[in-house]
Design a protein around this motif. Structure first.
Motif: not given
Ligand code: ZID
Length: 229
Positions: A120-125, A222-226
């Protein structure tokens, strides 16, 4: 057989799903940690058979998921959850999703695990260059993408069987400049890699658990598409 907990699966497109499926094919029992806001759609899709094609294993059987645990890996204990999140509709659908609570639930349900996967990973910016990244965005990236692994190991290692193994996924942007991987995500992966060395020492000595990270190739999750990769 081995039992694995894979954190960071909310559809059948990402690394977490592929790792879970490969572990299932090798005979492991699979427990998933799914981000709370994505829980409903993931469970509904599973139930409706939307993933049945990608559940097909080499031996012709379907990949079985023993249990899905709602998880938000940016919160360690209920005390860490702000009121606006507590009352948020997307979070009120489930309880017990902080890291410590999920670990307690897994321990109560199954006693022990052998394999812990952090996918998991998340970077809003993430779409912003580092120079344009806010302090809040940078810290959020580190919290979701790096500290989450420290936290998972802190709460899961004590009931992992000695000789067990844990792994996370990193990215080359930690050590080479890769434009487009912004928002502090390059920093977050550098922290993840350094933490892996320190945790391999600490968790290895204390619990006889291996700690590794693997630098992933490109996958259109999904994360990479973002981030348009
Ligand atoms: P994914 O969307 O399937 O998985 C990320 C999961 O994290 C999702 O299910 C989210 O719901 C979940 N999540 C987010 N925040 C939280 C939270 N607070 N609590 C719990 N869950 C949360 O995407 P994925 O499979 O790409 O990501 C899995 C891991 O692989 C992440 O650590 C990625 O950083 C890592 N990774 C992915 C890629 C890639 O290409 N998909 C690359 C490297 C590392 C990469 O970006 N060339 C260009 C780019 C890349 C590689 C090579």
């Amino acid at each position: 057989g081995k039992r694995a907990f894979i954190a960071g699966v909310a559809d059948d497109q990402g690394f977490g799903w592929a790792i879970a499926k490969a572990l299932a094919a090798a005979g492991a029992e699979i427990l998933l940690g799914t981000w709370v806001p994505a829980l409903n759609i993931f469970e509904t899709s599973l139930r409706k058979g939307k993933f049945d094609e990608s559940r097909l294993l080499p031996n012709g059987s379907l990949f079985e998921i023993a249990k899905v645990y709602p998880l938000d890996a940016v919160y360690d204990t209920p005390d860490d959850v702000p009121d606006d999140v507590k009352s948020n509709k997307r979070y009120a659908v489930a309880t017990g999703w902080t890291v410590k609570e999920v670990a307690e639930s897994v321990k109560n349900d199954y006693g022990s695990i052998d394999i812990l996967v952090h996918s998991l990973a998340n970077g809003p910016e993430v779409t912003k260059p580092l120079l344009d990244t806010s302090r809040k965005g940078y810290l959020a990236a580190i919290s979701a993408s790096s500290y989450s692994y420290v936290s998972l190991l802190k709460y899961f290692s004590p009931f992992m069987n000695p000789g067990g193994s844990s792994i996370s996924l990193t990215y080359l942007a930690s050590e080479k400049t890769i434009p487009g991987y912004g928002g502090g995500m390059s920093s977050a992966k550098a922290a993840l890699e350094s933490d892996t060395r320190v945790l391999a020492f600490e968790v290895g000595r204390k619990y006889k658990i291996r700690v590794n990270t693997i630098s992933a190739g490109p996958l259109r999750s999904r994360a990479a598409k973002a981030i348009g990769f």
